[in-house]
Design a protein around this motif. Structure first.
Motif, PDB file in Angstrom:
ATOM      1  N   LEU A 203      45.691  63.308 -60.688  1.00 16.61           N
ATOM      2  CA  LEU A 203      45.562  62.737 -58.996  1.00 16.61           C
ATOM      3  C   LEU A 203      46.439  62.649 -58.827  1.00 16.61           C
ATOM      4  CD1 LEU A 203      42.220  60.500 -58.440  1.00 16.61           C
ATOM      5  CD2 LEU A 203      42.317  63.116 -58.253  1.00 16.61           C
ATOM      6  N   VAL A 204      47.832  61.480 -59.075  1.00 17.65           N
ATOM      7  CA  VAL A 204      49.222  61.481 -59.282  1.00 17.65           C
ATOM      8  C   VAL A 204      49.972  63.115 -59.350  1.00 17.65           C
ATOM      9  CG1 VAL A 204      51.345  60.463 -59.838  1.00 17.65           C
ATOM     10  CG2 VAL A 204      49.090  58.671 -60.148  1.00 17.65           C
ATOM     11  N   ASN A 205      49.547  64.014 -60.818  1.00 16.56           N
ATOM     12  CA  ASN A 205      50.174  64.937 -60.475  1.00 16.56           C
ATOM     13  C   ASN A 205      50.281  65.606 -59.691  1.00 16.56           C
ATOM     14  OD1 ASN A 205      51.804  64.460 -62.441  1.00 16.56           O
ATOM     15  ND2 ASN A 205      49.728  64.809 -64.214  1.00 16.56           N
ATOM     16  N   GLN A 206      48.868  65.945 -58.623  1.00 15.76           N
ATOM     17  CA  GLN A 206      48.285  66.767 -57.881  1.00 15.76           C
ATOM     18  C   GLN A 206      49.073  66.124 -57.098  1.00 15.76           C
ATOM     19  OE1 GLN A 206      47.106  69.234 -60.295  1.00 15.76           O
ATOM     20  NE2 GLN A 206      46.540  69.973 -57.589  1.00 15.76           N
ATOM     21  N   MET A 207      49.097  64.675 -56.188  1.00 16.07           N
ATOM     22  CA  MET A 207      49.656  64.283 -54.788  1.00 16.07           C
ATOM     23  C   MET A 207      51.113  64.867 -54.968  1.00 16.07           C
ATOM     24  SD  MET A 207      47.714  61.032 -53.953  1.00 16.07           S
ATOM     25  CE  MET A 207      48.637  60.198 -55.929  1.00 16.07           C
ATOM     26  N   ASN A 208      51.513  65.153 -56.273  1.00 14.71           N
ATOM     27  CA  ASN A 208      53.141  65.327 -56.041  1.00 14.71           C
ATOM     28  C   ASN A 208      53.792  66.740 -56.181  1.00 14.71           C
ATOM     29  OD1 ASN A 208      53.760  62.540 -56.958  1.00 14.71           O
ATOM     30  ND2 ASN A 208      54.142  62.950 -58.938  1.00 14.71           N
TER      31      ASN A 208
END
Length: 210
Positions: A203-208
């Motif tokens: 999820l963090v990677n998707q946000m970035n």
């Protein structure tokens, strides 16, 4: 057998109880479903539906008495007295769980740990660590029906089977192996810490990327 919907409902009751404890500390005497919804992260409709399904009532205009609601939730959730639990596997995770103080405020008393490694056995510790072969006698003598499993993956199934034979009826599984209940008399909840971290990383990677 306890279904997923019932499990989720009971989980929300625990969220409501924690929210009520916080609201009580803030000086609230009565609360409304909106207060509970905000504190527990659900909708007011869900709060009212959950309370109704467990027979927890309030007044449409006057709301719910915090003290009465806490007392009723304690009865519903079996928290009138501390509940015993044991930890199987006293490695890094198991040792941390043996000493976790948050269990006390939740009405849970960790009464012993169990391990197959003789070097970890310490019957005189504040929370004794005992050999696995003593599990059956211990749970029968100490009214213990819930266990936390924190053993390596290659030992998880064998230790789980031992727990069931000893009379354990509820298992919180931290081992990286998904375990399933052998019958309707045993409740199993699997927590894969590695998988949970992977989900957060995704999820963090998707946000970035956005």
């Amino acid at each position: 057998m306890i279904g997923k919907n019932q499990f989720n409902s009971v989980y929300r009751l625990h969220l409501y109880r924690k929210a009520l404890q916080r609201l009580k500390q803030m000086g609230f005497v009565r609360v409304f479903s909106d207060n509970m919804a905000d504190a527990a992260g659900v909708t007011p409709t869900q709060v009212r539906r959950d309370f109704a399904s467990f027979g927890l009532t309030g007044q449409k205009r006057g709301g719910y008495s915090v003290q009465d609601l806490l007392a009723n939730l304690d009865v519903t959730l079996g928290k009138e007295r501390p509940q015993n639990a044991v930890v199987l596997g006293v490695g890094n995770i198991g040792h941390a769980l043996l000493n976790y103080r948050g269990f006390t405020t939740a009405g849970i008393r960790v009464v012993a740990g169990f391990d197959s490694d003789p070097r970890k056995i310490d019957a005189k510790a504040a929370v004794p660590v005992l050999p696995l072969e003593k599990l059956r006698d211990f749970v029968n003598k100490n009214e213990t029906r819930v266990a936390i499993l924190a053993v390596p993956e290659d030992q998880a199934q064998a230790v789980f089977d031992l727990m069931i034979r000893a009379g354990i009826q509820g298992v919180l599984n931290f081992a990286p192996l998904r375990l399933t209940s052998p019958n309707d008399d045993v409740v199993v909840h699997n927590i894969d810490v590695g998988l949970e971290i992977e989900k957060i990383l995704y999820l963090v990677n998707q946000m970035n990327k956005e």
